[in-house]
Write a protein that holds these residues in place. Structure first.
Motif, mmCIF file in Angstrom:
data_model
loop_
_atom_site.group_PDB
_atom_site.id
_atom_site.type_symbol
_atom_site.label_atom_id
_atom_site.label_comp_id
_atom_site.label_asym_id
_atom_site.label_seq_id
_atom_site.Cartn_x
_atom_site.Cartn_y
_atom_site.Cartn_z
ATOM 1 N N ALA A 187 50.752 -2.487 6.905
ATOM 2 C CA ALA A 187 50.477 -1.501 6.658
ATOM 3 C C ALA A 187 50.305 -0.604 5.587
ATOM 4 O O ALA A 187 51.820 -0.674 5.178
ATOM 5 C CB ALA A 187 50.683 -0.288 8.110
ATOM 6 N N VAL A 188 49.802 0.577 5.010
ATOM 7 C CA VAL A 188 49.734 1.208 3.285
ATOM 8 C C VAL A 188 48.512 1.946 3.952
ATOM 9 O O VAL A 188 47.545 2.036 4.337
ATOM 10 C CB VAL A 188 49.655 0.301 2.666
ATOM 11 N N VAL A 189 49.319 2.748 3.012
ATOM 12 C CA VAL A 189 48.219 4.936 3.112
ATOM 13 C C VAL A 189 48.024 4.550 1.288
ATOM 14 O O VAL A 189 48.936 4.195 0.502
ATOM 15 C CB VAL A 189 49.297 5.507 3.425
ATOM 16 N N ARG A 190 47.162 5.275 1.328
ATOM 17 C CA ARG A 190 46.405 4.837 -0.298
ATOM 18 C C ARG A 190 46.203 5.971 -0.437
ATOM 19 O O ARG A 190 44.890 5.898 -0.367
ATOM 20 C CB ARG A 190 45.952 3.370 -0.397
ATOM 21 N N GLY A 191 47.011 6.964 -1.833
ATOM 22 C CA GLY A 191 46.163 7.948 -2.020
ATOM 23 C C GLY A 191 45.094 7.488 -2.787
ATOM 24 O O GLY A 191 44.653 6.781 -3.267
ATOM 25 N N ASP A 192 44.382 9.063 -2.824
ATOM 26 C CA ASP A 192 43.253 8.362 -4.099
ATOM 27 C C ASP A 192 43.444 9.089 -4.722
ATOM 28 O O ASP A 192 44.749 9.643 -5.354
ATOM 29 C CB ASP A 192 42.139 10.085 -3.340
ATOM 30 N N ALA A 193 42.819 8.577 -6.129
ATOM 31 C CA ALA A 193 43.413 9.239 -7.123
ATOM 32 C C ALA A 193 43.641 10.670 -7.551
ATOM 33 O O ALA A 193 44.671 10.996 -8.263
ATOM 34 C CB ALA A 193 42.823 8.025 -8.076
ATOM 35 N N ASP A 194 42.728 11.212 -6.802
ATOM 36 C CA ASP A 194 42.946 12.517 -7.366
ATOM 37 C C ASP A 194 44.178 13.610 -6.314
ATOM 38 O O ASP A 194 43.552 14.756 -6.085
ATOM 39 C CB ASP A 194 41.299 13.338 -7.651
ATOM 40 N N GLY A 195 44.134 12.692 -5.302
ATOM 41 C CA GLY A 195 45.625 13.461 -4.340
ATOM 42 C C GLY A 195 44.238 14.208 -3.149
ATOM 43 O O GLY A 195 45.449 15.017 -2.504
ATOM 44 N N GLY A 196 43.675 13.941 -2.983
ATOM 45 C CA GLY A 196 43.084 14.691 -1.987
ATOM 46 C C GLY A 196 42.234 14.333 -1.849
ATOM 47 O O GLY A 196 41.321 14.728 -0.190
ATOM 48 N N GLY A 197 42.124 13.041 -0.919
ATOM 49 C CA GLY A 197 42.677 12.254 0.255
ATOM 50 C C GLY A 197 43.071 10.850 0.572
ATOM 51 O O GLY A 197 44.716 10.670 -0.146
ATOM 52 N N LYS A 198 42.987 10.026 1.168
ATOM 53 C CA LYS A 198 43.657 9.199 1.780
ATOM 54 C C LYS A 198 42.983 7.816 2.727
ATOM 55 O O LYS A 198 42.336 8.294 2.803
ATOM 56 C CB LYS A 198 44.903 8.803 1.976
ATOM 57 N N SER A 199 43.506 7.053 2.121
ATOM 58 C CA SER A 199 42.700 5.282 3.171
ATOM 59 C C SER A 199 44.040 4.425 4.041
ATOM 60 O O SER A 199 45.411 4.968 2.672
ATOM 61 C CB SER A 199 42.019 4.308 1.977
ATOM 62 N N ILE A 200 44.228 4.395 4.858
ATOM 63 C CA ILE A 200 45.361 3.762 6.247
ATOM 64 C C ILE A 200 44.300 2.288 5.870
ATOM 65 O O ILE A 200 43.782 2.005 6.378
ATOM 66 C CB ILE A 200 45.110 4.448 6.933
ATOM 67 N N TRP A 201 45.072 1.557 5.304
ATOM 68 C CA TRP A 201 45.351 -0.250 5.424
ATOM 69 C C TRP A 201 45.816 -1.083 6.481
ATOM 70 O O TRP A 201 47.000 -0.750 6.520
ATOM 71 C CB TRP A 201 44.585 -0.541 4.043
#
Length: 143
Positions: free
Chosen positions: A124-138
């Motif tokens: 599992a990994v959390v990847r933040g959006d480039a602008d810091g305004g969101g994320k994806s959990i993979w």
């Protein structure tokens, strides 16, 4: 699970309103995609994967809807790997692995996600959006 995510031959993306009905739609879409990809719903990874997916979408609905009117779900698979991602536009990035190693102070959906993921030998990994305004959990699980 040697397959790189970028090379997985099967991929499906759906964007839904961040509301309770998204949980059911995400799960039903996953079931349909898995069947189309030749992954039977009785495969031992499928039920835990569907629960993981439902928990992640539920978390977006409960905690991110105020800042994220939509939630995007990405499904991908290959011969030895199933990957799921849930993306929203809330900036908070939860500490995934802390949910399992804490001394019982954290409970709930994310702890369940991590327990299932680790029990299946997944990651599992959390990847933040480039602008810091969101994320994806993979979540990546072996098949």
């Amino acid at each position: 699970m040697s397959t790189e995510l970028q090379t997985l031959p099967h991929r499906h993306v759906i964007t839904l309103p961040t509301e309770p009905s998204a949980v059911r739609t995400a799960r039903e879409t996953a079931e349909q995609a898995l069947l189309e990809w030749g992954i039977g719903l009785r495969h031992p990874t499928v039920d835990p994967a569907l629960l993981i997916l439902a928990e992640l979408v539920t978390n977006s609905v409960r905690h991110a809807a105020v800042l994220s009117p939509t939630v995007t779900v990405i499904y991908a698979a290959g011969p030895d790997c199933l990957a799921l991602a849930v993306h929203d536009r809330h900036p908070y990035q939860p500490p995934l692995y802390g949910t399992v190693t804490d001394t019982g102070t954290r409970t709930g959906g994310l702890a369940t996600v991590m327990e299932l993921t680790l029990a299946l030998g997944g990651t599992a990994v959390v990847r933040g959006d480039a602008d810091g305004g969101g994320k994806s959990i993979w979540i990546t699980l072996p098949l």
